[in-house]
Scaffold this active site. Sequence first.
Site, PDB file in Angstrom:
ATOM      1  N   VAL A 136       0.833  -1.211   0.000  1.00  0.00           N
ATOM      2  CA  VAL A 136       0.000   0.000   0.000  1.00  0.00           C
ATOM      3  C   VAL A 136       0.870   1.264   0.000  1.00  0.00           C
ATOM      4  O   VAL A 136       0.665   2.173  -0.816  1.00  0.00           O
ATOM      5  CB  VAL A 136      -0.977   0.008   1.207  1.00  0.00           C
ATOM      6  CG1 VAL A 136      -1.864   1.236   1.170  1.00  0.00           C
ATOM      7  CG2 VAL A 136      -1.834  -1.258   1.204  1.00  0.00           C
ATOM      8  N   GLY A 177     -10.912  -1.721   0.077  1.00  0.00           N
ATOM      9  CA  GLY A 177      -9.791  -1.244  -0.756  1.00  0.00           C
ATOM     10  C   GLY A 177     -10.073   0.062  -1.455  1.00  0.00           C
ATOM     11  O   GLY A 177     -10.261   1.096  -0.820  1.00  0.00           O
ATOM     12  N   GLY A 220      -0.294 -10.213  -3.426  1.00  0.00           N
ATOM     13  CA  GLY A 220      -0.344  -9.139  -2.416  1.00  0.00           C
ATOM     14  C   GLY A 220      -1.756  -8.865  -1.918  1.00  0.00           C
ATOM     15  O   GLY A 220      -2.008  -7.816  -1.330  1.00  0.00           O
ATOM     16  N   LYS A 247     -13.825  -4.978   8.843  1.00  0.00           N
ATOM     17  CA  LYS A 247     -14.404  -3.995   7.915  1.00  0.00           C
ATOM     18  C   LYS A 247     -15.893  -3.790   8.194  1.00  0.00           C
ATOM     19  O   LYS A 247     -16.401  -2.669   8.119  1.00  0.00           O
ATOM     20  CB  LYS A 247     -14.180  -4.466   6.471  1.00  0.00           C
ATOM     21  CG  LYS A 247     -12.704  -4.518   6.090  1.00  0.00           C
ATOM     22  CD  LYS A 247     -12.496  -5.308   4.804  1.00  0.00           C
ATOM     23  CE  LYS A 247     -11.020  -5.392   4.450  1.00  0.00           C
ATOM     24  NZ  LYS A 247     -10.759  -6.358   3.385  1.00  0.00           N
TER      25      LYS A 247
HETATM   26  N1  HSE Z   1      -6.626  -9.138   2.659  1.00  0.00           N
HETATM   27  C1  HSE Z   1      -7.559  -8.150   2.281  1.00  0.00           C
HETATM   28  C2  HSE Z   1      -8.472  -8.724   1.217  1.00  0.00           C
HETATM   29  C3  HSE Z   1      -6.832  -6.947   1.758  1.00  0.00           C
HETATM   30  O1  HSE Z   1      -8.152  -9.769   0.638  1.00  0.00           O
HETATM   31  O2  HSE Z   1      -9.521  -8.165   0.958  1.00  0.00           O
HETATM   32  C4  HSE Z   1      -7.670  -5.715   1.688  1.00  0.00           C
HETATM   33  O3  HSE Z   1      -8.181  -5.358   2.907  1.00  0.00           O
END
Ligand code: HSE
Length: 423
Positions: free
Chosen positions: A11, A131, A184, A202
């Site tokens: 990030v 994201g 990633g 989240k």
């Molecule tokens: N590991 C998280 C995902 C990354 O796969 O959504 C973003 O928060």
Amino acid sequence: MNIGILGLGTVGGGVVNVLSKNRASIFARTGEEINIVQAAVKSLDEEIICPTADFDLTENALAVVNNAEVEVVLELIGGTTFAKDLVETAIKNGKHVITANKALIATHGNQLLALAKSHKVHLLFEAAVAGGIPILKALEQGLSANKIEWIAGIINGTGNFILSEMRDKGRDFADVLAEAQDLGYAEADPTFDVEGTDAAHKLAILASMAFGSELAFSSVSTEGISKISGEDVAFATEMGYFIKHLGVTKKIGEAVEMRVCPTLIPKTQLLANVDGVMNAVMIKGNAVGPTLYYGAGAGSEATASAVIADLVDIIKGTLSPDTFGWQALEPISKQNPDEVQSVFYLALLVADKPGVLAEITKTLAKYNISIEQVLQKPAGNNANISIITNRVKMGILQAAIGQIEAQNFNQESVKIIFVEMLN
Ligand code: HSE
């Protein structure tokens, strides 16, 4: 605006790259240059995905939060211990903080937001949820006229990538997870992705922002994707549903329901067709009706896009001084799990004998549970039976299932999966 960055990984490196490639257009929006003063990395020997020649690079993260020139700190290292110390120090030093760290906000957000308020600085975290999708800004700004009724989202890209690849290509769980890690997408601890912890972080943030309630991560009921079998996927598909790892929060009266679990969604819903690493969040407001937001839920520049949007908000000075635009966050009143009402999918493996299906339906009828669909297929000497119920309270369903499980025709415990119609 002078900024300091903690972490130049996926990030942080993405933020430097996007700031560099979009410098002119960001300047056109803000009228102010963004100047990276200093960035901290774990080791100066590590591979870095962005150019670093224009700023000071250090292994001392505290130097960044104590740097008098830095006005905004971007916390992009993750974790809830050292990252928390750094964020607190930055705030106490009068610096605004932007973070992508959902675990930190979900678990310590109430305290950190209060600290930021008392120091008259902003603590922003658009990148922490879904994201690159500007979902927190949608809730706080675009939907501010609405009373939010519910949110349902695919908010973990790694989990969605795994489910999609398993369903469409028959790939092996471990193999797809390894690919998600290489790309990633996955968390440092990938069990956070597959067990639902990341999505629960989240969801706690989304619920707080939607309903004006305090962050309450520990009140999210969380289940991973490992209980989903190939039979469940095939049966659900035949009955008209896809299985997604869904985060759902609803306001029922004064109570808030929050859950992350595998969920059947009608195939005809757009949300059911969100595949791969993509995220999507559906929000129902009482004025606008259902709305849907779709985009990359993980990845370097997609997440950087959300981090920089927060930075632009700070530079433009248009933010509300209140937390999430609510004058005060109320303590959360958690919905009693027995009272949660839903349609459910039941999966049973039973002995293939006369009267078994009749016994199951008789028990459901006794509890006044109506059946929407039934599908039965042979499985050797046994039979797989899948049932979709009408709406029923979880407490009543569990009592009925307890009675069914007490019968000796069961070969394994009955699986209960939520079904969300999303209307
Ligand atoms: N590991 C998280 C995902 C990354 O796969 O959504 C973003 O928060």
